[in-house]
Design a protein around this motif. Sequence first.
Motif, PDB file in Angstrom:
ATOM      1  N   TRP A   1       0.848  -1.190   0.000  1.00  0.00           N
ATOM      2  CA  TRP A   1       0.000   0.000   0.000  1.00  0.00           C
ATOM      3  C   TRP A   1       0.881   1.235   0.000  1.00  0.00           C
ATOM      4  CZ3 TRP A   1      -5.261  -1.561   0.592  1.00  0.00           C
ATOM      5  CH2 TRP A   1      -5.436  -2.886   0.987  1.00  0.00           C
ATOM      6  N   ALA A   2       0.369   2.351  -0.489  1.00  0.00           N
ATOM      7  CA  ALA A   2       1.155   3.591  -0.499  1.00  0.00           C
ATOM      8  C   ALA A   2       0.235   4.783  -0.289  1.00  0.00           C
ATOM      9  CB  ALA A   2       1.927   3.735  -1.808  1.00  0.00           C
ATOM     10  N   LEU A   3       0.762   5.811   0.349  1.00  0.00           N
ATOM     11  CA  LEU A   3      -0.015   7.022   0.628  1.00  0.00           C
ATOM     12  C   LEU A   3       0.923   8.191   0.827  1.00  0.00           C
ATOM     13  CD1 LEU A   3      -1.175   7.155   4.333  1.00  0.00           C
ATOM     14  CD2 LEU A   3       0.397   5.429   3.516  1.00  0.00           C
ATOM     15  N   GLY A   4       0.337   9.378   0.972  1.00  0.00           N
ATOM     16  CA  GLY A   4       1.143  10.564   1.208  1.00  0.00           C
ATOM     17  C   GLY A   4       1.773  11.106  -0.059  1.00  0.00           C
TER      18      GLY A   4
ATOM     19  N   VAL B   1      -3.479  12.385   6.616  1.00  0.00           N
ATOM     20  CA  VAL B   1      -4.095  11.852   7.829  1.00  0.00           C
ATOM     21  C   VAL B   1      -5.308  11.001   7.479  1.00  0.00           C
ATOM     22  CG1 VAL B   1      -5.310  12.492   9.941  1.00  0.00           C
ATOM     23  CG2 VAL B   1      -3.232  13.712   9.283  1.00  0.00           C
ATOM     24  N   ARG B   2      -6.125  11.447   6.524  1.00  0.00           N
ATOM     25  CA  ARG B   2      -7.307  10.676   6.121  1.00  0.00           C
ATOM     26  C   ARG B   2      -6.919   9.438   5.325  1.00  0.00           C
ATOM     27  NH1 ARG B   2      -7.917  15.691   8.374  1.00  0.00           N
ATOM     28  NH2 ARG B   2     -10.010  15.810   9.299  1.00  0.00           N
ATOM     29  N   GLU B   3      -5.884   9.552   4.508  1.00  0.00           N
ATOM     30  CA  GLU B   3      -5.402   8.376   3.761  1.00  0.00           C
ATOM     31  C   GLU B   3      -4.910   7.300   4.720  1.00  0.00           C
ATOM     32  OE1 GLU B   3      -3.877  11.441   0.299  1.00  0.00           O
ATOM     33  OE2 GLU B   3      -2.414  10.227   1.384  1.00  0.00           O
ATOM     34  N   ALA B   4      -4.251   7.727   5.795  1.00  0.00           N
ATOM     35  CA  ALA B   4      -3.747   6.777   6.786  1.00  0.00           C
ATOM     36  C   ALA B   4      -4.889   5.976   7.398  1.00  0.00           C
ATOM     37  CB  ALA B   4      -2.966   7.519   7.874  1.00  0.00           C
ATOM     38  N   ASP B   5      -5.971   6.658   7.722  1.00  0.00           N
ATOM     39  CA  ASP B   5      -7.119   5.959   8.303  1.00  0.00           C
ATOM     40  C   ASP B   5      -7.707   4.964   7.310  1.00  0.00           C
ATOM     41  OD1 ASP B   5      -9.201   5.773  10.505  1.00  0.00           O
ATOM     42  OD2 ASP B   5     -10.472   6.340   8.809  1.00  0.00           O
ATOM     43  N   ARG B   6      -7.791   5.348   6.021  1.00  0.00           N
ATOM     44  CA  ARG B   6      -8.342   4.445   5.010  1.00  0.00           C
ATOM     45  C   ARG B   6      -7.436   3.240   4.796  1.00  0.00           C
ATOM     46  NH1 ARG B   6     -12.173   2.023   4.138  1.00  0.00           N
ATOM     47  NH2 ARG B   6     -13.342   3.992   4.441  1.00  0.00           N
ATOM     48  N   VAL B   7      -6.115   3.434   4.790  1.00  0.00           N
ATOM     49  CA  VAL B   7      -5.200   2.297   4.651  1.00  0.00           C
ATOM     50  C   VAL B   7      -5.405   1.318   5.802  1.00  0.00           C
ATOM     51  CG1 VAL B   7      -2.776   1.610   4.833  1.00  0.00           C
ATOM     52  CG2 VAL B   7      -3.413   3.437   3.284  1.00  0.00           C
ATOM     53  N   ALA B   8      -5.483   1.840   7.027  1.00  0.00           N
ATOM     54  CA  ALA B   8      -5.681   0.964   8.185  1.00  0.00           C
ATOM     55  C   ALA B   8      -6.995   0.200   8.077  1.00  0.00           C
ATOM     56  CB  ALA B   8      -5.643   1.792   9.469  1.00  0.00           C
ATOM     57  N   ARG B   9      -8.063   0.889   7.674  1.00  0.00           N
ATOM     58  CA  ARG B   9      -9.358   0.223   7.522  1.00  0.00           C
ATOM     59  C   ARG B   9      -9.307  -0.848   6.431  1.00  0.00           C
ATOM     60  NH1 ARG B   9     -13.919   2.880   9.703  1.00  0.00           N
ATOM     61  NH2 ARG B   9     -13.395   4.841  10.761  1.00  0.00           N
ATOM     62  N   ASN B  10      -8.610  -0.544   5.336  1.00  0.00           N
ATOM     63  CA  ASN B  10      -8.556  -1.493   4.230  1.00  0.00           C
ATOM     64  C   ASN B  10      -7.722  -2.722   4.567  1.00  0.00           C
ATOM     65  OD1 ASN B  10     -10.279  -0.040   2.642  1.00  0.00           O
ATOM     66  ND2 ASN B  10      -8.700   0.844   1.326  1.00  0.00           N
TER      67      ASN B  10
END
Length: 540
Positions: free
Chosen positions: A296-299, A325-334
């Motif tokens: 996964w990747a974000l930021g 910050v919102r992407e981090a929450d979505r990665v964790a949920r996914n």
Amino acid sequence: MRIVVLGGGFGGMYTARALRRRLGAEVEVELVNAENYFVFQPLLPEVGAGSITPAHAVSPLRFILKDVTVRKAVVDSVDFARKAVIVFQGIQRRPTEVPYDHLVIALGQGTDFSRMPGLEEHALKMKTLEDARRLHIHVIEQLEHAQVTNLPDTKRGALTFTVIGAGFSGVETVGEMKELIDRSLPFYPKISPEEVRVKLVEFAPRILGEMPQELADYAAKHLQKHGIELMLETGVKSCTHRQLVTNKDEVIDTRTIVATIGNAPLPVVLRMGLPLQHGRLKVERNLRVEGREDVWALGDCALIPMKEGASERNDFAPPTAQFAVREADRVARNIEAVLGGRAPEPFAYRSRGALASLGARRGVADLMGFKLKGFPAWVVWRAYYLALLPGLGTKVRVMLNWTLDMLGARSLVQLRSYRKPPMRYVYFRAGDRIYNEGDRSDGFYTVISGALEMDRTDPATGETVTRRLGPGDHFGERLILGATRRRTTVRAVEDSKVLVMNRQEFLMLAEGFEAFRDYFRPYMEKHGVELPGAGSDKEG
């Protein structure tokens, strides 16, 4: 189950925290970062301007990530087939493997100034805490120099400050820097305010392109009223340590150039071999890296589509702390969903707005379509970021810094940190191991005195070939080729003295010293590497 997060910025830190909160103790979460602290990036311009101290813009990762394993290490590469991250940590030069079941990449971006000669060598940046600290030291140094010099041209260059790029970072940096200068001038009686010139250079026809035109216009007027010259529709052609040349061939005498442009993928991200688009990792809407089920990747390092068929700039998530910050929450949920046998969901988020500090206690803010200007916007800016700061202790220290800053003068102290010289002598006793096969490439070596032995394994036969090295011999040239790992083992067989040189210094010598370049040319041509200034035999 092990989940490894690479990077300790907004994306990485908040991902690790969300994973721990959602998955509990059943899953091991490990965060790998080059530093053991989280940097609150929006406060870097204030660190550079001295309104808060560097220590108060950071938080220890081990404090804010309870029950998360924090590994201070530099990421070298990722073996996706074996599901392992290869890192170099601490004082070790041996590679360490960190296994994972799911990998989250949040390494941010680097810079690339290659299209503007001289910018890499002479421009200050605003990416790290050290960059901000260095800017503060540099600005004070220019004032100190201008106070005592009797040379008009030298004084003019010292008192001309230039910032390249008028996005959020550039505007906040130039505003805070101008406030630092203005509030410091009473202590430099030989400098007149009229002698100070501060310039903001922007290639676009306006500043703050991410904000509504009305707010951008207000910001431009405030900066100009504050004594900052805007050079719009102006690019950078080149620069030296004393001048900046624009694409209009205008020459600016300046000893201060701050570059907030030139974002580019980090070398470690390029080495991963993952798909890229516009210099960022190509991810699906659910934040999975394209073609990888467990990555996964974000930021800033990821290009995240906000809708199907995304193609325009506004179709992708902007590289801001708010979105990270919102992407981090979505990665964790996914990841939680995948571990539970469910399908991951696409990332969806609407910006709550944008804020920018302009210096002199003024700002602009666009909050869900509601626009604020001036002092109220500046108060909202500070309140928002104060709330976002991790940890009560950090909040209290920053509030105290801000309060003291309003009551007194800015600090004029120049604190310098020690850095290992890029070219240095190192002594070894007989029997000392200089490096092992597989270690990190960290220098080019020349033997000054003594004797060493080099062992190399023949890849064809598997046999070990040993060579003796004495005064005048050299080894470690693979560093110059860009290699990150050693292929040989070198040890001292006598008490020895060697000269160690970093890669950049080697290339500088090759460019400026013809005999040096000619000596190494055959080796470099053999490996397809062109030395600076030309087209460069031992192995390291």
